[in-house]
Design an enzyme around this catalytic site. Structure first.
Site, PDB file in Angstrom:
ATOM      1  N   ARG A 201       0.832  -1.212   0.000  1.00 41.38           N
ATOM      2  CA  ARG A 201       0.000   0.000   0.000  1.00 41.38           C
ATOM      3  C   ARG A 201       0.856   1.247   0.000  1.00 41.38           C
ATOM      4  O   ARG A 201       1.867   1.318   0.704  1.00 41.38           O
ATOM      5  CB  ARG A 201      -0.853   0.036   1.272  1.00 41.38           C
ATOM      6  CG  ARG A 201      -2.026  -0.908   1.282  1.00 41.38           C
ATOM      7  CD  ARG A 201      -3.149  -0.431   0.411  1.00 41.38           C
ATOM      8  NE  ARG A 201      -3.775   0.776   0.918  1.00 41.38           N
ATOM      9  CZ  ARG A 201      -4.817   0.786   1.747  1.00 41.38           C
ATOM     10  NH1 ARG A 201      -5.310  -0.352   2.182  1.00 41.38           N
ATOM     11  NH2 ARG A 201      -5.339   1.914   2.154  1.00 41.38           N
TER      12      ARG A 201
ATOM     13  N   TYR B 119      -4.524 -10.068  -2.572  1.00 39.18           N
ATOM     14  CA  TYR B 119      -4.537  -9.461  -1.238  1.00 39.18           C
ATOM     15  C   TYR B 119      -5.415 -10.235  -0.246  1.00 39.18           C
ATOM     16  O   TYR B 119      -4.931 -10.709   0.783  1.00 39.18           O
ATOM     17  CB  TYR B 119      -4.990  -7.998  -1.344  1.00 39.18           C
ATOM     18  CG  TYR B 119      -4.956  -7.272  -0.021  1.00 39.18           C
ATOM     19  CD1 TYR B 119      -3.740  -6.968   0.583  1.00 39.18           C
ATOM     20  CD2 TYR B 119      -6.127  -6.901   0.628  1.00 39.18           C
ATOM     21  CE1 TYR B 119      -3.700  -6.319   1.808  1.00 39.18           C
ATOM     22  CE2 TYR B 119      -6.086  -6.251   1.857  1.00 39.18           C
ATOM     23  CZ  TYR B 119      -4.875  -5.965   2.443  1.00 39.18           C
ATOM     24  OH  TYR B 119      -4.835  -5.326   3.654  1.00 39.18           O
TER      25      TYR B 119
ATOM     26  N   LEU C 299       3.068  -2.102  17.493  1.00 41.27           N
ATOM     27  CA  LEU C 299       3.457  -0.706  17.705  1.00 41.27           C
ATOM     28  C   LEU C 299       2.586  -0.019  18.734  1.00 41.27           C
ATOM     29  O   LEU C 299       3.020   0.935  19.389  1.00 41.27           O
ATOM     30  CB  LEU C 299       3.396   0.054  16.375  1.00 41.27           C
ATOM     31  CG  LEU C 299       4.401  -0.407  15.328  1.00 41.27           C
ATOM     32  CD1 LEU C 299       4.214   0.337  14.025  1.00 41.27           C
ATOM     33  CD2 LEU C 299       5.829  -0.212  15.838  1.00 41.27           C
ATOM     34  N   VAL C 300       1.340  -0.503  18.887  1.00 46.43           N
ATOM     35  CA  VAL C 300       0.435   0.136  19.853  1.00 46.43           C
ATOM     36  C   VAL C 300       1.076   0.156  21.239  1.00 46.43           C
ATOM     37  O   VAL C 300       1.028   1.169  21.950  1.00 46.43           O
ATOM     38  CB  VAL C 300      -0.933  -0.591  19.857  1.00 46.43           C
ATOM     39  CG1 VAL C 300      -1.783  -0.162  21.032  1.00 46.43           C
ATOM     40  CG2 VAL C 300      -1.677  -0.332  18.546  1.00 46.43           C
TER      41      VAL C 300
ATOM     42  N   LYS D 213       4.159   0.338  22.045  1.00 42.72           N
ATOM     43  CA  LYS D 213       5.228   1.338  22.125  1.00 42.72           C
ATOM     44  C   LYS D 213       4.640   2.750  22.104  1.00 42.72           C
ATOM     45  O   LYS D 213       5.105   3.649  22.822  1.00 42.72           O
ATOM     46  CB  LYS D 213       6.204   1.145  20.959  1.00 42.72           C
ATOM     47  CG  LYS D 213       6.965  -0.179  21.030  1.00 42.72           C
ATOM     48  CD  LYS D 213       8.041  -0.299  19.957  1.00 42.72           C
ATOM     49  CE  LYS D 213       8.900  -1.539  20.203  1.00 42.72           C
ATOM     50  NZ  LYS D 213      10.017  -1.658  19.269  1.00 42.72           N
TER      51      LYS D 213
ATOM     52  N   ASP E 113      45.281 -25.852  -0.021  1.00 42.11           N
ATOM     53  CA  ASP E 113      44.213 -26.838   0.161  1.00 42.11           C
ATOM     54  C   ASP E 113      44.386 -27.872  -0.964  1.00 42.11           C
ATOM     55  O   ASP E 113      45.028 -27.574  -1.991  1.00 42.11           O
ATOM     56  CB  ASP E 113      42.862 -26.122   0.075  1.00 42.11           C
ATOM     57  CG  ASP E 113      41.708 -27.073  -0.060  1.00 42.11           C
ATOM     58  OD1 ASP E 113      41.626 -27.995   0.769  1.00 42.11           O
ATOM     59  OD2 ASP E 113      40.900 -26.927  -1.002  1.00 42.11           O
TER      60      ASP E 113
ATOM     61  N   ASP F 179      39.410 -23.428  -1.824  1.00 48.73           N
ATOM     62  CA  ASP F 179      38.190 -23.294  -2.630  1.00 48.73           C
ATOM     63  C   ASP F 179      36.911 -23.275  -1.816  1.00 48.73           C
ATOM     64  O   ASP F 179      35.870 -22.902  -2.315  1.00 48.73           O
ATOM     65  CB  ASP F 179      38.093 -24.439  -3.634  1.00 48.73           C
ATOM     66  CG  ASP F 179      37.747 -25.748  -2.953  1.00 48.73           C
ATOM     67  OD1 ASP F 179      38.421 -26.089  -1.957  1.00 48.73           O
ATOM     68  OD2 ASP F 179      36.781 -26.412  -3.377  1.00 48.73           O
TER      69      ASP F 179
END
Ligand code: GDG
Length: 749
Positions: free
Chosen positions: A9, A92, A382-383, A385, A504, A684
């Site tokens: 969005r 969606y 987030l609410v 915080k 090696d 390698d």
């Protein structure tokens, strides 16, 4: 440099009339977070240059699209992606919110699986890639957001090679849940996300789930949060999203917020306000929360008429059946609680199903004595915080579910299990009775934390990581081929007095072959190493995982030094083999026993027992069986050996389990104690990277054979290029014998 932010969005919603359109700023976690952080990106992008790409939130008539595009570009720095209504529904409401959302939130019983939805998901992601690639500039950096666009990083990478970051705002589930997706979808989604350079999650748990899922699904391996896929390094990290602390903390300074706050104070003169604010979603635990409030009222009649639950539910995903069902359950429960406990002069729950303006939301946050944030599962939340930040007087109480991502940070809140109704009910009572001193001390420390780790920090640290990884990539691409620097190397070699060769064996000096015993060194290679090691200025050391009998048998010349079995045995110049590690191999039989079970399932596989390691080889096994069985075996072995001195690692077409002490990079230190003025190191695979990291910065020619990430300074395409370089060096300074000397030798023979 410009930042291109891509989310499903746009931060503006376009409301379309018949012939006109109007624009409205959207709400939502991501929108809130990003809008606040864009300004802070000035440090990274000149004048915070950015463009935001996404769907405008509604179906726009074709005739209006051009005007909308222009208006959005001019006024909002936004580029809209118009999506056909039918496709949008499948994408969606379908794949995003009826498949991914429930599954990633670990509620598999709510998930639906439809080919048509997935097809729409692919097509919409492609549409995003097409539109974005048309506007991408060479110096752009791209930041893609969330579960709607998990295929986009790869689609975009195929079109343009710019730095791409991806951030997942929701949880990433454990492999066992992710696996419920049909096979083809699950691989496509992971490969899609892995098209990014940096992949971010809110928490370590989600990150670990992602890493393990990639390992088990795609058979790729990570090291210190980095995948090396093809020729790219992909960093996976934790970046907990946060909020614009200042904006919430200072909200009550605004006149209309102040007014609303005063109104609320008057309305709730005699009641404590308990808040409940969420988007309508079954993950938010609203039903459980109501049951807990009901139980609190039942247990505490003394609090009747003295509390009020103010519940705001923001409409969301209308059209998805499960959301309507959740809404019905909530409506019914609110009615029943109000009916059961309410009176003419007291309503226990004030309930609103609508989106509040920012001013009303923050006034509520500031007034709420308690907030109940009790999701069953939430990526971050987030609410929780925002509430802490808005309570400037430090007089609120956050009751927080342990299943919210934010609980990992806001540990001083009252942490509850969202499914333990009695615990939540008791937490409400505890919160109501908490002393002002206790509240202040908790909120002060939470606010200190949030003011430091705010949304600007979040966005800044993510972009920083993206820039860092881009720099690393450029460095990687800059690395020259050994052929291009040969003349410098020969010059440095000629001038040096003490030289070291760390080599090696498999994949570096010789190519891999179907059976380990067939990878015998060609006679010219043996001769080259003999010539080099004969030179008294040179130390030539082969570092290999092979057993000492095999490698020692192939290189019999005692001037060639060998570390066998990853450094467990050493054969120094002119000496016999010595064991470098104490024997402590009780684990080998146990591991071999597990491997044997898989040996019986994987045709043409076999187990090699060495003194300090067990190797399971499956180079000749059918690919489909390998894909089915090996990730599981690898996972089992890793789990069983965690917290032990045993390490499990993938090798070319095999899995090796060995003592952690048998380590080539540790072994290399044995020689690196000495000062050398010329070092040639070639390897390698990932284990050789440890050696490259140990090397001094100067007088070093470290060479990675093959593609992929490396700490080495140079590259070689194949073992033949290494042999050739060694051959050229071996012919320098090797004095030609005078004719008479050669003659004497022939006569002696
Ligand atoms: C997803 C993840 C993750 C709510 N009501 C109103 C309103 N809001 C705003 C809040 C907050 C946002 O919506 C909700 O964010 P959350 O984080 O709580 O939850 P999701 O929407 O599910 O967000 C989540 C987040 O992404 C970010 O990564 O934390 O876990 O699910 O900012 O303030 N805003 C306004 N009126 C309302 O009535 N204006």
């Amino acid at each position: 440099m410009r930042l291109v932010v891509i989310s499903n969005r746009l931060p503006v919603t376009v409301e379309g009339g018949e012939n006109e359109v109007s624009f409205r700023q959207s709400t939502g976690g991501l929108v809130q977070g990003l809008s606040a952080s864009l300004d802070s990106l000035k440090d990274y992008t000149k004048e915070a240059e950015y463009v935001w790409v996404g769907w405008p939130g509604t179906n726009i008539k074709e005739e209006l699209q051009e005007k909308v595009r222009k208006d959005l570009q001019k006024n909002f720095r936004a580029l809209p992606i118009f999506i056909d209504e039918n496709e949008m529904t499948g994408f969606y409401l379908g794949f995003c919110n009826s498949t991914i959302w429930p599954l990633f939130h670990m509620i598999p019983s709510f998930a639906t699986y439809s080919d048509k939805y997935f097809e729409d998901y692919v097509n919409v992601n492609k549409k995003f890639a097409d539109t974005v690639s048309n506007i991408l500039r060479d110096d752009d950096i791209v930041w893609i957001h969330d579960y709607h666009l998990m295929l986009l990083p790869q689609f975009l990478r195929e079109k343009k090679d710019v730095p791409i970051g991806f951030f997942l705002h929701i949880p990433f589930p454990p492999f066992e849940i992710y696996r419920l997706l049909p096979k083809q979808w699950r691989a496509s989604i992971l490969k899609g996300v892995l098209g990014s350079d940096v992949i971010g999650f809110h928490t370590y748990t989600y990150m670990q789930n992602f890493i393990r899922t990639c390992e088990k699904t795609l058979g790729i391996e990570s090291e210190f949060g980095k995948f090396k896929v093809d020729n790219r390094i992909i960093s996976v990290g934790v970046f907990p999203i946060s909020i614009d602390f200042e904006k919430y903390n200072r909200a009550t300074e605004n006149k209309s917020v102040k007014q609303e706050f005063e109104n609320l104070k008057n309305t709730f003169k005699n009641e404590k306000v308990i808040l409940s604010i969420d988007r309508l979603d079954y993950t938010k635990g609203v039903v459980n929360r109501l049951h807990a409030y009901e139980q609190f009222l039942e247990k505490n009649p003394g609090w009747h008429r003295k509390v009020c639950l103010v519940m705001i539910l923001v409409p969301s995903r209308i059209g998805v059946y499960k959301y309507q069902e959740t809404k019905n359950d909530i409506d019914q429960l609110v009615g029943s609680i109000n009916g059961k406990f309410g009176a003419i002069d007291w309503t226990p729950i004030i309930y609103q199903f609508k989106n509040l303006p920012f001013e009303s939301l923050t006034a509520l946050y500031a007034k709420g004595d308690i907030i109940l944030v009790t999701p069953i599962i939430d990526g971050m939340n987030l609410v929780s915080k925002e509430y802490i930040a808005s309570h400037r007087d430090l007089n609120g109480v956050l009751i927080l579910s342990e299943c919210a991502g934010s609980a990992e940070e806001l540990k001083k809140a009252i942490i509850v299990s969202p499914n333990d109704i009695s615990e939540v009910a008791d937490a409400i009572k505890r919160a109501l009775e908490m002393t002002i001193e206790e509240k202040k001390s908790i909120n002060k420390s939470l606010q200190d934390y949030l003011s430091k780790y705010d949304v600007k920090w979040w966005a800044g640290s993510f972009i920083n990581k993206l820039m860092e990884s881009h720099k690393e990539k450029i460095e990687l691409e800059k690395k020259k081929d050994v052929n291009e620097i040969k003349s410098d190397m020969i010059k440095d070699y000629s001038m040096a007095q003490k030289r070291l060769f760390l080599l090696d064996y498999d994949g570096t000096l010789v190519n891999f072959s179907p059976k380990p015993e067939l990878a015998k060194p060609p006679s010219n290679l043996v001769k080259i190493l003999e010539r080099l090691s004969k030179n008294t200025k040179n130390d030539v050391v082969i570092l290999t995982g092979r057993d000492r009998e095999t490698i020692g048998g192939w290189f019999r010349n005692p001037d060639i030094q060998i570390f066998a079995e990853h450094g467990a045995y050493l054969r120094q110049k002119g000496e016999k083999w010595i064991r470098m590690l104490p024997v402590e191999n009780g684990w080998k039989e146990e591991i071999a026993h597990i491997i044997k079970i898989y040996e019986s399932r994987v045709p043409a596989s076999f187990t090699e027992m060495k003194d300090f390691s067990v190797v399971f080889h499956f180079r000749n096994a059918p690919e489909e069986v390998v894909q089915q069985e090996i990730p599981e075996l690898y996972d089992v072995l890793k789990t069983l050996t965690s917290n032990t001195g045993i390490v499990v690692r993938k090798i070319n077409k095999g899995i090796e389990v060995k003592s952690a002490m048998a380590d080539k990079s540790i072994a290399s230190l044995y020689f690196l104690r000495e000062p050398y003025d010329f070092i040639f190191a070639a390897g390698d695979d990932s284990i050789d990277e440890g050696i490259f990291k140990n090397l001094p910065k100067r007088d070093v020619y470290s060479i990675k054979v093959g593609d992929g990430f490396t700490y080495a300074n140079y590259r070689a395409k194949n073992p033949e290029e290494i042999s050739l370089a060694l051959k050229e060096l071996s012919s320098i300074e090797y004095p030609k014998k005078p004719f008479w000397r050669r003659l004497v030798e022939i006569i002696k023979r």
